[in-house]
Design a protein around this motif. Structure first.
Motif, PDB file in Angstrom:
ATOM      1  N   ASP A   1       0.910  -1.234  -0.212  1.00 12.44           N
ATOM      2  CA  ASP A   1       0.088  -0.166   0.169  1.00 12.44           C
ATOM      3  C   ASP A   1       0.753   1.210  -0.099  1.00 12.44           C
ATOM      4  O   ASP A   1       0.174   2.284   0.020  1.00 12.44           O
ATOM      5  CB  ASP A   1      -1.189  -0.196   1.409  1.00 12.44           C
ATOM      6  CG  ASP A   1      -2.183  -1.108   0.961  1.00 12.44           C
ATOM      7  OD1 ASP A   1      -2.545  -1.264   2.364  1.00 12.44           O
ATOM      8  OD2 ASP A   1      -2.250  -1.452   0.011  1.00 12.44           O
ATOM      9  N   LEU A   2       2.218   1.322  -0.160  1.00 13.57           N
ATOM     10  CA  LEU A   2       2.920   2.157  -0.052  1.00 13.57           C
ATOM     11  C   LEU A   2       3.155   3.807  -1.407  1.00 13.57           C
ATOM     12  O   LEU A   2       3.553   4.530  -1.484  1.00 13.57           O
ATOM     13  CB  LEU A   2       4.201   1.656  -0.291  1.00 13.57           C
ATOM     14  CG  LEU A   2       5.234   2.864   0.341  1.00 13.57           C
ATOM     15  CD1 LEU A   2       4.940   3.682   2.000  1.00 13.57           C
ATOM     16  CD2 LEU A   2       6.791   2.377   0.396  1.00 13.57           C
TER      17      LEU A   2
ATOM     18  N   GLU B   1      12.970  -3.721   5.900  1.00 17.65           N
ATOM     19  CA  GLU B   1      13.362  -2.471   7.030  1.00 17.65           C
ATOM     20  C   GLU B   1      13.488  -0.640   5.809  1.00 17.65           C
ATOM     21  O   GLU B   1      12.661  -0.073   6.360  1.00 17.65           O
ATOM     22  CB  GLU B   1      14.715  -2.931   6.858  1.00 17.65           C
ATOM     23  CG  GLU B   1      15.380  -1.793   7.669  1.00 17.65           C
ATOM     24  CD  GLU B   1      17.129  -1.859   7.978  1.00 17.65           C
ATOM     25  OE1 GLU B   1      17.942  -0.624   8.267  1.00 17.65           O
ATOM     26  OE2 GLU B   1      17.246  -3.293   7.497  1.00 17.65           O
ATOM     27  N   GLU B   2      13.407  -1.120   4.656  1.00 14.54           N
ATOM     28  CA  GLU B   2      13.174  -0.031   3.875  1.00 14.54           C
ATOM     29  C   GLU B   2      11.906   0.192   3.701  1.00 14.54           C
ATOM     30  O   GLU B   2      11.557   1.806   3.735  1.00 14.54           O
ATOM     31  CB  GLU B   2      13.668  -0.270   2.248  1.00 14.54           C
ATOM     32  CG  GLU B   2      13.209   0.447   1.418  1.00 14.54           C
ATOM     33  CD  GLU B   2      13.964   0.082  -0.340  1.00 14.54           C
ATOM     34  OE1 GLU B   2      14.673   0.107  -0.619  1.00 14.54           O
ATOM     35  OE2 GLU B   2      13.351  -0.383  -1.320  1.00 14.54           O
ATOM     36  N   ALA B   3      10.539  -0.120   3.602  1.00 15.36           N
ATOM     37  CA  ALA B   3       9.405   0.582   3.996  1.00 15.36           C
ATOM     38  C   ALA B   3       9.147   0.706   5.107  1.00 15.36           C
ATOM     39  O   ALA B   3       8.329   1.740   4.910  1.00 15.36           O
ATOM     40  CB  ALA B   3       8.920  -1.160   3.726  1.00 15.36           C
TER      41      ALA B   3
ATOM     42  N   VAL C   1      17.608   5.149   3.372  1.00 21.29           N
ATOM     43  CA  VAL C   1      16.757   4.282   1.835  1.00 21.29           C
ATOM     44  C   VAL C   1      17.230   4.656   1.026  1.00 21.29           C
ATOM     45  O   VAL C   1      17.519   4.357  -0.304  1.00 21.29           O
ATOM     46  CB  VAL C   1      14.811   4.805   1.795  1.00 21.29           C
ATOM     47  CG1 VAL C   1      13.689   4.394   1.169  1.00 21.29           C
ATOM     48  CG2 VAL C   1      14.523   4.286   2.876  1.00 21.29           C
ATOM     49  N   LEU C   2      17.750   5.919   0.996  1.00 26.14           N
ATOM     50  CA  LEU C   2      18.229   6.421  -0.342  1.00 26.14           C
ATOM     51  C   LEU C   2      19.602   5.844  -0.809  1.00 26.14           C
ATOM     52  O   LEU C   2      20.209   5.394  -2.130  1.00 26.14           O
ATOM     53  CB  LEU C   2      18.203   8.189  -0.800  1.00 26.14           C
ATOM     54  CG  LEU C   2      16.950   8.828  -0.264  1.00 26.14           C
ATOM     55  CD1 LEU C   2      17.485  10.088  -0.905  1.00 26.14           C
ATOM     56  CD2 LEU C   2      16.556   8.874  -2.549  1.00 26.14           C
ATOM     57  N   SER C   3      20.133   5.756   0.424  1.00 27.13           N
ATOM     58  CA  SER C   3      21.734   4.627   0.309  1.00 27.13           C
ATOM     59  C   SER C   3      21.979   3.142   0.402  1.00 27.13           C
ATOM     60  O   SER C   3      22.391   2.895  -0.156  1.00 27.13           O
ATOM     61  CB  SER C   3      21.906   5.268   1.325  1.00 27.13           C
ATOM     62  OG  SER C   3      21.632   4.453   2.542  1.00 27.13           O
ATOM     63  N   ARG C   4      20.711   2.819   0.128  1.00 28.94           N
ATOM     64  CA  ARG C   4      20.479   1.607   0.023  1.00 28.94           C
ATOM     65  C   ARG C   4      20.665   1.172  -1.361  1.00 28.94           C
ATOM     66  O   ARG C   4      19.811   1.347  -2.405  1.00 28.94           O
ATOM     67  CB  ARG C   4      19.438   0.813   0.752  1.00 28.94           C
ATOM     68  CG  ARG C   4      18.713  -0.579   0.524  1.00 28.94           C
ATOM     69  CD  ARG C   4      18.010  -1.384   1.073  1.00 28.94           C
ATOM     70  NE  ARG C   4      17.753  -2.526   0.768  1.00 28.94           N
ATOM     71  CZ  ARG C   4      16.411  -3.011   0.186  1.00 28.94           C
ATOM     72  NH1 ARG C   4      15.337  -2.583  -0.387  1.00 28.94           N
ATOM     73  NH2 ARG C   4      16.359  -4.873  -0.325  1.00 28.94           N
TER      74      ARG C   4
ATOM     75  N   ASP D   1      20.505  -4.390  -6.892  1.00 29.08           N
ATOM     76  CA  ASP D   1      21.055  -5.069  -8.298  1.00 29.08           C
ATOM     77  C   ASP D   1      19.970  -4.601  -8.932  1.00 29.08           C
ATOM     78  O   ASP D   1      19.722  -4.767 -10.069  1.00 29.08           O
ATOM     79  CB  ASP D   1      21.042  -6.321  -7.646  1.00 29.08           C
ATOM     80  CG  ASP D   1      22.668  -6.218  -7.364  1.00 29.08           C
ATOM     81  OD1 ASP D   1      23.398  -5.319  -7.203  1.00 29.08           O
ATOM     82  OD2 ASP D   1      22.979  -8.114  -6.628  1.00 29.08           O
ATOM     83  N   SER D   2      18.303  -5.267  -8.691  1.00 27.76           N
ATOM     84  CA  SER D   2      17.405  -5.614  -9.333  1.00 27.76           C
ATOM     85  C   SER D   2      15.764  -4.517  -8.156  1.00 27.76           C
ATOM     86  O   SER D   2      15.109  -5.719  -8.562  1.00 27.76           O
ATOM     87  CB  SER D   2      16.833  -6.438  -9.751  1.00 27.76           C
ATOM     88  OG  SER D   2      18.094  -7.377 -10.873  1.00 27.76           O
ATOM     89  N   PRO D   3      16.207  -3.312  -8.633  1.00 20.75           N
ATOM     90  CA  PRO D   3      15.426  -2.792  -7.799  1.00 20.75           C
ATOM     91  C   PRO D   3      13.516  -3.333  -8.399  1.00 20.75           C
ATOM     92  O   PRO D   3      13.166  -2.694  -9.376  1.00 20.75           O
ATOM     93  CB  PRO D   3      15.267  -1.259  -7.893  1.00 20.75           C
ATOM     94  CG  PRO D   3      16.067  -0.835  -9.074  1.00 20.75           C
ATOM     95  CD  PRO D   3      16.210  -2.344  -9.139  1.00 20.75           C
ATOM     96  N   THR D   4      12.313  -2.931  -7.391  1.00 24.22           N
ATOM     97  CA  THR D   4      11.142  -3.882  -7.883  1.00 24.22           C
ATOM     98  C   THR D   4      10.694  -2.067  -8.517  1.00 24.22           C
ATOM     99  O   THR D   4      10.839  -0.731  -7.954  1.00 24.22           O
ATOM    100  CB  THR D   4      10.513  -4.213  -6.577  1.00 24.22           C
ATOM    101  OG1 THR D   4      10.333  -3.422  -5.620  1.00 24.22           O
ATOM    102  CG2 THR D   4      11.276  -5.767  -7.132  1.00 24.22           C
ATOM    103  N   SER D   5       9.447  -2.354  -8.618  1.00 23.51           N
ATOM    104  CA  SER D   5       8.747  -1.091  -9.039  1.00 23.51           C
ATOM    105  C   SER D   5       8.251  -0.463  -7.463  1.00 23.51           C
ATOM    106  O   SER D   5       8.145   0.923  -6.963  1.00 23.51           O
ATOM    107  CB  SER D   5       6.947  -0.819  -9.458  1.00 23.51           C
ATOM    108  OG  SER D   5       7.227  -1.686 -10.136  1.00 23.51           O
ATOM    109  N   ILE D   6       8.083  -0.890  -6.628  1.00 21.79           N
ATOM    110  CA  ILE D   6       7.527  -0.842  -4.938  1.00 21.79           C
ATOM    111  C   ILE D   6       8.636   0.380  -4.869  1.00 21.79           C
ATOM    112  O   ILE D   6       8.416   1.080  -3.446  1.00 21.79           O
ATOM    113  CB  ILE D   6       7.020  -1.425  -4.833  1.00 21.79           C
ATOM    114  CG1 ILE D   6       6.573  -1.245  -2.820  1.00 21.79           C
ATOM    115  CG2 ILE D   6       8.145  -2.522  -4.249  1.00 21.79           C
ATOM    116  CD1 ILE D   6       5.954   0.141  -2.834  1.00 21.79           C
ATOM    117  N   SER D   7      10.102  -0.140  -4.420  1.00 19.85           N
ATOM    118  CA  SER D   7      11.111   0.533  -4.274  1.00 19.85           C
ATOM    119  C   SER D   7      12.124   1.383  -4.991  1.00 19.85           C
ATOM    120  O   SER D   7      12.306   1.918  -4.413  1.00 19.85           O
ATOM    121  CB  SER D   7      12.511  -1.365  -4.609  1.00 19.85           C
ATOM    122  OG  SER D   7      13.833  -0.796  -3.585  1.00 19.85           O
TER     123      SER D   7
END
Length: 252
Positions: free
Chosen positions: A3-4, A85-87, A112-115, A118-124
């Motif tokens: 839901d983010l 953790e990011e969420a 969050v920005l520093s993480r 390799d293959s970020p998802t749409s939510i990330s």
């Protein structure tokens, strides 16, 4: 965490520190006792939730963050705890801003920005876009408007400085709009991003650019109170009361 991408997380009543006029100031809720109930769903929990939902949310999110950083790599469903953790961190940044605590909000947004993924998802990708906007707001709140401008333009600057970049750098607005558009109407995302740019330029006393972005935001979403308030702020700052009154009449 799915839901983010909902409008609630980006529609915080204000987006930057000239927000008292442009977005509406953030509201503090009733101060709670030092010890919050640990029994979710209990009578005390519901009472505290009704009295001060933000403090209650922060209490739960801090507990969630402790679980995420407990050393376990996967949850019982096999999902990566780093993603959880990011969420949680982006949600804490949001709540901290609502509570008027930009320093901790900035810390959470930067983490969050520093993480690197390799293959970020749409939510990330959406979370990082939100983190950029929250960090921008936090920097304005603590009086560092130039850093806020750098933050909101950072994706553009990073591309320009990439020696291996073979294509023209992406427009920072379009990049943020694309990143924000997961589970969100693209027009609403465009309006939101332009309001953020308007507020950031206004905080840096660049009223011409601020007004242009406010006009774009309002043209994209005529019902956006944030876009209307951003434009009103710019018009009033340069003494155009007639223009401001016209905007108010159109919004009736």
């Amino acid at each position: 965490t799915d839901d983010l991408g909902s409008d609630d997380l980006v529609g915080s009543g204000s987006l930057l520190a000239i927000n008292d006029i442009m977005y509406g100031s953030r509201k503090q809720t009733e101060e709670l006792p030092l010890l919050l109930s640990g029994a979710l769903g209990s009578e005390e929990d519901i009472s505290q939730l009704l009295r001060a939902p933000l403090q209650r949310a922060l209490f739960c999110l801090n507990n969630a963050l402790n679980l995420c950083t407990s050393g376990t790599e996967k949850d019982n469903m096999g999902a990566n705890m780093n993603d959880h953790e990011e969420a949680v961190r982006i949600l804490i940044a949001y709540v901290r801003l609502e509570l008027g605590d930009p320093v901790v909000a900035l810390t959470m947004a930067k983490l969050v920005l520093s993480r690197n993924v390799d293959s970020p998802t749409s939510i990330s990708i959406k979370r990082k876009a939100l983190a950029r906007l929250y960090a921008c707001e936090a920097l304005c709140c603590i009086g560092n408007a130039p850093a806020a401008l750098h933050m909101i333009l950072k994706s553009h600057m990073e591309l320009e400085n990439d020696s291996e970049q073979r294509h023209p750098p992406a427009d920072p607005i379009e990049k943020l709009v694309d990143d924000m558009s997961w589970k969100m109407d693209k027009g609403e995302a465009r309006a939101l991003v332009n309001v953020a740019f308007s507020a950031t330029f206004a905080a840096n006393d660049e009223l011409g650019k601020a007004e242009n972005h406010a006009k774009v935001a309002l043209a994209v979403n005529l019902k956006s109170a944030k876009a209307r308030n951003a434009l009103l702020f710019c018009l009033l700052r340069r003494g155009d009361t007639a223009g401001a009154l016209n905007i108010l009449r159109m919004s009736r």
